[in-house]
Design an enzyme around this catalytic site. Structure first.
Site, PDB file in Angstrom:
ATOM      1  N   MET A 174      32.981  -1.979   0.258  1.00  0.00           N
ATOM      2  CA  MET A 174      33.312  -3.125  -0.604  1.00  0.00           C
ATOM      3  C   MET A 174      32.188  -3.242  -1.616  1.00  0.00           C
ATOM      4  SD  MET A 174      34.747  -5.584   2.390  1.00  0.00           S
ATOM      5  CE  MET A 174      33.974  -4.536   3.614  1.00  0.00           C
ATOM      6  N   HIS A 194      34.087   0.452  12.679  1.00  0.00           N
ATOM      7  CA  HIS A 194      34.354   0.096  11.284  1.00  0.00           C
ATOM      8  C   HIS A 194      33.074  -0.494  10.683  1.00  0.00           C
ATOM      9  CE1 HIS A 194      37.145  -1.347   8.078  1.00  0.00           C
ATOM     10  NE2 HIS A 194      36.396  -2.441   8.062  1.00  0.00           N
ATOM     11  N   HIS A 208      34.172   1.251   5.362  1.00  0.00           N
ATOM     12  CA  HIS A 208      34.940   0.422   4.423  1.00  0.00           C
ATOM     13  C   HIS A 208      33.983  -0.029   3.325  1.00  0.00           C
ATOM     14  CE1 HIS A 208      37.381  -3.602   3.894  1.00  0.00           C
ATOM     15  NE2 HIS A 208      37.390  -2.848   2.804  1.00  0.00           N
ATOM     16  N   ASP A 220      31.457  -2.209   7.555  1.00  0.00           N
ATOM     17  CA  ASP A 220      31.758  -2.952   6.322  1.00  0.00           C
ATOM     18  C   ASP A 220      30.538  -2.931   5.412  1.00  0.00           C
ATOM     19  OD1 ASP A 220      34.460  -4.064   6.664  1.00  0.00           O
ATOM     20  OD2 ASP A 220      33.591  -5.057   8.416  1.00  0.00           O
ATOM     21  N   ASP A 226      43.109  -5.244   8.189  1.00  0.00           N
ATOM     22  CA  ASP A 226      41.751  -5.755   8.402  1.00  0.00           C
ATOM     23  C   ASP A 226      41.678  -7.219   7.973  1.00  0.00           C
ATOM     24  OD1 ASP A 226      38.999  -6.133   8.473  1.00  0.00           O
ATOM     25  OD2 ASP A 226      38.531  -4.605   6.981  1.00  0.00           O
ATOM     26  N   MET A 239      28.909  -3.917   2.071  1.00  0.00           N
ATOM     27  CA  MET A 239      29.116  -4.908   0.995  1.00  0.00           C
ATOM     28  C   MET A 239      27.881  -4.986   0.108  1.00  0.00           C
ATOM     29  SD  MET A 239      30.877  -8.020   3.096  1.00  0.00           S
ATOM     30  CE  MET A 239      32.075  -7.726   4.398  1.00  0.00           C
ATOM     31  N   SER A 286      35.118  -3.953  13.927  1.00  0.00           N
ATOM     32  CA  SER A 286      34.168  -4.132  12.817  1.00  0.00           C
ATOM     33  C   SER A 286      32.869  -4.685  13.369  1.00  0.00           C
ATOM     34  CB  SER A 286      34.742  -5.119  11.796  1.00  0.00           C
ATOM     35  OG  SER A 286      33.683  -5.598  10.985  1.00  0.00           O
ATOM     36  N   MET A 346      44.128  -5.465   3.168  1.00  0.00           N
ATOM     37  CA  MET A 346      43.268  -6.586   3.564  1.00  0.00           C
ATOM     38  C   MET A 346      44.142  -7.810   3.836  1.00  0.00           C
ATOM     39  SD  MET A 346      40.214  -5.571   3.801  1.00  0.00           S
ATOM     40  CE  MET A 346      39.513  -7.175   4.177  1.00  0.00           C
TER      41      MET A 346
HETATM   42  C1  DX5 Z   1      35.993  -8.470   5.785  1.00  0.00           C
HETATM   43  C2  DX5 Z   1      35.795  -7.170   6.487  1.00  0.00           C
HETATM   44  C3  DX5 Z   1      36.343  -7.146   7.854  1.00  0.00           C
HETATM   45  C4  DX5 Z   1      35.798  -8.199   8.779  1.00  0.00           C
HETATM   46  C5  DX5 Z   1      36.818  -8.423   9.847  1.00  0.00           C
HETATM   47  O1  DX5 Z   1      35.744  -8.317   4.442  1.00  0.00           O
HETATM   48  O2  DX5 Z   1      36.370  -6.092   5.777  1.00  0.00           O
HETATM   49  O3  DX5 Z   1      36.247  -5.851   8.436  1.00  0.00           O
HETATM   50  O4  DX5 Z   1      34.579  -7.859   9.347  1.00  0.00           O
HETATM   51  O5  DX5 Z   1      36.440  -9.501  10.618  1.00  0.00           O
HETATM   52  P1  DX5 Z   1      37.505 -10.458  11.312  1.00  0.00           P
HETATM   53  O6  DX5 Z   1      38.346  -9.598  12.191  1.00  0.00           O
HETATM   54  O7  DX5 Z   1      36.648 -11.420  12.064  1.00  0.00           O
HETATM   55  O8  DX5 Z   1      38.310 -11.087  10.213  1.00  0.00           O
HETATM   56 ZN    ZN Z   2      36.499  -4.116   6.796  1.00  0.00          ZN
END
Ligand code: DX5
Ligand code: ZN
Length: 219
Positions: free
Chosen positions: A69, A34, A67, A36, A176, A38, A9, A138
């Site tokens: 969110m 990956h 991903h 993320d 994740d 958001m 990520s 998650m």
């Molecule tokens: C959190 C994300 C993850 C995050 C993982 O909401 O979906 O992908 O970046 O980071 P670590 O591995 O540090 O928990």
């Molecule tokens: Zn993620």
């Protein structure tokens, strides 16, 4: 058993040196990047959008794993599909008719995934499994990198693995949140095959040793 895939990520990477960070994970043996995404509504954090992902795709041959969110993922799905993602995952909690989004993604020819938060039950995904390429469990509350894994979520991996095997489906189980080089074993043994790591890779000095340790684990 499915081949283990690693999807770092980049939320946890050094944004001032992203192209170099991506080159490093590629050389270290990662399979995906990956992303993320958001929106500061579904989760209390805001990250990046379309141009950011497109520009970074140009500097790598790694597969694209998005991903989402975000609330109302249907509103922006077409624009994400323009990026030809190998895998695009939205949250079960953000949609009322998940089948429609899965169909749109599959018709476009890409991998479709659904994610569940730690408080969402895995059995809710059962009716959707035959349409999906991936489920994302998650292991932390979505929103931030660097949190501690919620161990109870491991049971959901086992539950989904059994459902997938009974139905003889080819669905990947992605995990994740809070995964590190010294806590991944029970997650892998529970049936996960696609590992997202943020700080578990980017806060380490040697990215390759983390990635290779997970990929070569035998039990
Ligand atoms: C959190 C994300 C993850 C995050 C993982 O909401 O979906 O992908 O970046 O980071 P670590 O591995 O540090 O928990
Ligand atoms: Zn993620």
């Amino acid at each position: 058993m499915k081949k283990i895939q690693i999807s770092p990520s980049i939320l946890a990477a050094d944004f001032a040196h992203l192209a170099e960070e991506i080159k490093s994970i590629e050389e270290a043996g990662a399979d995906y990047i990956h992303f993320d995404v958001m929106d500061n509504h579904f989760v209390p954090n805001l990250t990046f959008g379309f141009k950011f992902i497109k520009d970074l795709q140009r500097v790598t041959n790694l597969k694209t794993d998005i991903h989402l969110m975000i609330e109302n993922p249907a509103d922006s799905l077409e624009r994400f599909l323009e990026m030809k993602p190998d895998l695009i995952t939205f949250h079960y909690e953000t949609v009322s008719r998940p089948e429609e989004l899965i169909d749109t993604i599959k018709k476009a020819g890409f991998g479709a995934g659904i994610s569940i938060k730690p408080s969402t039950g895995a059995s809710l995904l059962e009716p959707l499994l035959s349409k999906l390429d991936s489920v994302l469990i998650m292991l932390v509350e979505p929103g931030f990198s660097g949190q501690k894994m919620i161990k109870e979520a491991l049971f959901k991996i086992q539950e989904l693995k059994i459902l997938i095997d009974i139905k003889k489906l080819n669905v990947s189980i992605q995990v994740d949140g809070g995964i590190k080089k010294d806590n991944f074993e029970p997650i892998l043994e529970s049936g996960a095959d696609n590992f997202v790591l943020g700080s578990g890779i980017f806060a380490e000095d040697d990215y390759a040793s983390v990635i290779q340790k997970i990929k070569s684990y035998k039990y």
